[in-house]
Scaffold this motif. Sequence first.
Motif, PDB file in Angstrom:
ATOM      1  N   ARG A 127      30.198 -59.863 -20.027  1.00  0.00           N
ATOM      2  CA  ARG A 127      28.506 -60.933 -19.542  1.00  0.00           C
ATOM      3  C   ARG A 127      28.188 -61.568 -20.177  1.00  0.00           C
ATOM      4  NH1 ARG A 127      28.815 -62.270 -16.001  1.00  0.00           N
ATOM      5  NH2 ARG A 127      26.909 -61.586 -14.851  1.00  0.00           N
ATOM      6  N   LYS A 128      28.707 -61.899 -21.498  1.00  0.00           N
ATOM      7  CA  LYS A 128      28.068 -62.988 -22.950  1.00  0.00           C
ATOM      8  C   LYS A 128      27.742 -63.994 -21.928  1.00  0.00           C
ATOM      9  CE  LYS A 128      31.477 -65.269 -25.572  1.00  0.00           C
ATOM     10  NZ  LYS A 128      32.709 -65.030 -26.369  1.00  0.00           N
ATOM     11  N   ARG A 129      28.232 -64.650 -21.039  1.00  0.00           N
ATOM     12  CA  ARG A 129      27.566 -66.286 -20.795  1.00  0.00           C
ATOM     13  C   ARG A 129      26.068 -66.167 -20.460  1.00  0.00           C
ATOM     14  NH1 ARG A 129      32.416 -68.405 -17.803  1.00  0.00           N
ATOM     15  NH2 ARG A 129      31.289 -67.553 -15.923  1.00  0.00           N
ATOM     16  N   ILE A 130      26.069 -65.077 -19.708  1.00  0.00           N
ATOM     17  CA  ILE A 130      24.869 -64.864 -18.914  1.00  0.00           C
ATOM     18  C   ILE A 130      23.806 -64.074 -19.984  1.00  0.00           C
ATOM     19  CG2 ILE A 130      24.912 -62.480 -17.948  1.00  0.00           C
ATOM     20  CD1 ILE A 130      22.990 -65.522 -16.394  1.00  0.00           C
ATOM     21  N   ILE A 131      24.400 -63.319 -21.032  1.00  0.00           N
ATOM     22  CA  ILE A 131      23.577 -63.043 -21.596  1.00  0.00           C
ATOM     23  C   ILE A 131      22.770 -63.903 -23.006  1.00  0.00           C
ATOM     24  CG2 ILE A 131      23.100 -61.400 -24.115  1.00  0.00           C
ATOM     25  CD1 ILE A 131      25.073 -59.560 -23.232  1.00  0.00           C
ATOM     26  N   SER A 132      23.898 -64.755 -22.929  1.00  0.00           N
ATOM     27  CA  SER A 132      23.604 -66.319 -23.861  1.00  0.00           C
ATOM     28  C   SER A 132      22.335 -66.688 -23.022  1.00  0.00           C
ATOM     29  CB  SER A 132      24.676 -67.318 -24.102  1.00  0.00           C
ATOM     30  OG  SER A 132      25.864 -66.229 -25.176  1.00  0.00           O
ATOM     31  N   VAL A 133      22.793 -66.950 -22.024  1.00  0.00           N
ATOM     32  CA  VAL A 133      21.348 -68.023 -21.550  1.00  0.00           C
ATOM     33  C   VAL A 133      20.337 -67.397 -21.232  1.00  0.00           C
ATOM     34  CG1 VAL A 133      20.849 -68.756 -18.771  1.00  0.00           C
ATOM     35  CG2 VAL A 133      23.002 -69.386 -20.183  1.00  0.00           C
ATOM     36  N   MET A 134      20.230 -65.571 -21.397  1.00  0.00           N
ATOM     37  CA  MET A 134      19.292 -65.411 -21.286  1.00  0.00           C
ATOM     38  C   MET A 134      18.378 -65.337 -22.802  1.00  0.00           C
ATOM     39  SD  MET A 134      18.929 -61.277 -20.657  1.00  0.00           S
ATOM     40  CE  MET A 134      19.141 -61.307 -18.770  1.00  0.00           C
ATOM     41  N   MET A 135      19.703 -66.031 -23.483  1.00  0.00           N
ATOM     42  CA  MET A 135      18.426 -65.395 -24.864  1.00  0.00           C
ATOM     43  C   MET A 135      18.005 -67.185 -25.351  1.00  0.00           C
ATOM     44  SD  MET A 135      20.161 -65.615 -28.303  1.00  0.00           S
ATOM     45  CE  MET A 135      20.714 -63.760 -29.351  1.00  0.00           C
ATOM     46  N   MET A 136      18.828 -68.312 -24.936  1.00  0.00           N
ATOM     47  CA  MET A 136      18.009 -68.991 -25.189  1.00  0.00           C
ATOM     48  C   MET A 136      17.583 -69.711 -24.358  1.00  0.00           C
ATOM     49  SD  MET A 136      21.924 -72.065 -25.254  1.00  0.00           S
ATOM     50  CE  MET A 136      22.157 -71.289 -23.295  1.00  0.00           C
ATOM     51  N   GLU A 137      16.284 -68.797 -22.976  1.00  0.00           N
ATOM     52  CA  GLU A 137      15.468 -69.281 -22.399  1.00  0.00           C
ATOM     53  C   GLU A 137      14.202 -68.497 -22.778  1.00  0.00           C
ATOM     54  OE1 GLU A 137      15.439 -71.009 -19.389  1.00  0.00           O
ATOM     55  OE2 GLU A 137      17.229 -71.536 -20.137  1.00  0.00           O
ATOM     56  N   ALA A 138      14.644 -66.946 -23.059  1.00  0.00           N
ATOM     57  CA  ALA A 138      13.474 -66.492 -24.121  1.00  0.00           C
ATOM     58  C   ALA A 138      12.939 -67.323 -25.015  1.00  0.00           C
ATOM     59  CB  ALA A 138      14.439 -65.130 -25.025  1.00  0.00           C
ATOM     60  N   LEU A 139      13.199 -68.421 -25.954  1.00  0.00           N
ATOM     61  CA  LEU A 139      13.171 -68.994 -27.309  1.00  0.00           C
ATOM     62  C   LEU A 139      12.064 -70.181 -26.571  1.00  0.00           C
ATOM     63  CD1 LEU A 139      16.252 -69.537 -29.367  1.00  0.00           C
ATOM     64  CD2 LEU A 139      14.385 -67.708 -29.510  1.00  0.00           C
ATOM     65  N   LYS A 140      12.375 -70.540 -24.978  1.00  0.00           N
ATOM     66  CA  LYS A 140      11.111 -71.732 -24.641  1.00  0.00           C
ATOM     67  C   LYS A 140       9.392 -70.784 -24.545  1.00  0.00           C
ATOM     68  CE  LYS A 140      14.410 -73.464 -21.151  1.00  0.00           C
ATOM     69  NZ  LYS A 140      14.374 -73.642 -20.027  1.00  0.00           N
ATOM     70  N   GLY A 141       8.631 -71.596 -24.805  1.00  0.00           N
ATOM     71  CA  GLY A 141       7.506 -70.949 -24.602  1.00  0.00           C
ATOM     72  C   GLY A 141       7.103 -70.994 -23.520  1.00  0.00           C
ATOM     73  N   ASP A 142       7.638 -71.867 -22.293  1.00  0.00           N
ATOM     74  CA  ASP A 142       6.820 -72.170 -21.490  1.00  0.00           C
ATOM     75  C   ASP A 142       7.442 -70.891 -20.094  1.00  0.00           C
ATOM     76  OD1 ASP A 142       9.273 -72.976 -21.502  1.00  0.00           O
ATOM     77  OD2 ASP A 142       8.239 -75.137 -20.181  1.00  0.00           O
ATOM     78  N   GLU A 143       8.263 -69.590 -20.543  1.00  0.00           N
ATOM     79  CA  GLU A 143       8.609 -69.089 -20.040  1.00  0.00           C
ATOM     80  C   GLU A 143       8.004 -67.857 -18.956  1.00  0.00           C
ATOM     81  OE1 GLU A 143      12.709 -66.401 -19.376  1.00  0.00           O
ATOM     82  OE2 GLU A 143      11.842 -66.441 -21.586  1.00  0.00           O
ATOM     83  N   LYS A 144       8.062 -67.867 -17.789  1.00  0.00           N
ATOM     84  CA  LYS A 144       7.192 -67.179 -17.068  1.00  0.00           C
ATOM     85  C   LYS A 144       7.570 -65.752 -17.316  1.00  0.00           C
ATOM     86  CE  LYS A 144       4.689 -70.592 -14.059  1.00  0.00           C
ATOM     87  NZ  LYS A 144       4.700 -71.393 -12.954  1.00  0.00           N
ATOM     88  N   ASP A 145       8.948 -65.280 -16.846  1.00  0.00           N
ATOM     89  CA  ASP A 145       9.312 -64.455 -16.569  1.00  0.00           C
ATOM     90  C   ASP A 145      10.777 -63.802 -18.070  1.00  0.00           C
ATOM     91  OD1 ASP A 145       7.928 -63.081 -14.358  1.00  0.00           O
ATOM     92  OD2 ASP A 145       8.853 -64.546 -13.603  1.00  0.00           O
ATOM     93  N   ASN A 146      10.074 -63.448 -19.446  1.00  0.00           N
ATOM     94  CA  ASN A 146      11.190 -63.101 -19.861  1.00  0.00           C
ATOM     95  C   ASN A 146      11.675 -62.157 -19.899  1.00  0.00           C
ATOM     96  OD1 ASN A 146      12.244 -62.836 -22.906  1.00  0.00           O
ATOM     97  ND2 ASN A 146      10.683 -63.880 -23.408  1.00  0.00           N
ATOM     98  N   TYR A 147      13.214 -62.405 -19.629  1.00  0.00           N
ATOM     99  CA  TYR A 147      13.974 -61.357 -18.389  1.00  0.00           C
ATOM    100  C   TYR A 147      14.476 -61.271 -20.175  1.00  0.00           C
ATOM    101  CZ  TYR A 147      13.801 -62.380 -13.668  1.00  0.00           C
ATOM    102  OH  TYR A 147      12.901 -62.954 -12.771  1.00  0.00           O
TER     103      TYR A 147
END
Length: 204
Positions: free
Chosen positions: A101-121
Amino acid sequence: MSSKESLSTVEKILQAAEELFAERGFDGTSVNLIAEKADVNKAMIYYHFKDKNDLINSMFERILREAEHYLKRAFAAHSDSGIEVSHLDRIEEELNFLSKRKRIISVMMMEALKGDEKDNYFFKCAERVFKHELKGFKSESGEIEENSSDRQRDLVYEFFTGFVPIIAFVVFNEKWCDYFKCDSDKAMEYFLESFRKTHLASNF
């Protein structure tokens, strides 16, 4: 539309979105691009998902369910079999599962670096892992004790020396091996050895 046809459409949309988010990032991927790659009408995406945020949240929720199901099954098998499985063997199984599931985990990691993310999965995923790992801090309901005096220390330790290195290895392993000309099996062997000497050595 039958439920089977609907599921097939949803899967096509999610798969296309996952590929595009991994390649272009969330902000660089439009609904039009997702529709084109999934070979569906744009209206079909809005039929199943409210917007792009709803789509990516659905992707993350799915990986969390998959991860939680895997962890429960792994721990149940360990308890029921009576066969002692080492922590290192379990980590290797988790790495193999996450690598699929590397692709979705990569996306999850990239999104976690955003300062405006409301739901940090990314953190939610880590939290679900902690519920299995930090058994000593669970209440009778199975939740991690919020007011444990050692909770924050152990969460920091588990996240930065356990969870993050595993996720980083899954995300970067293939490219790292290509760049440094390292055999992937050897890289796995070396990673597990270093993980045993650091994180596991301090815990067990």
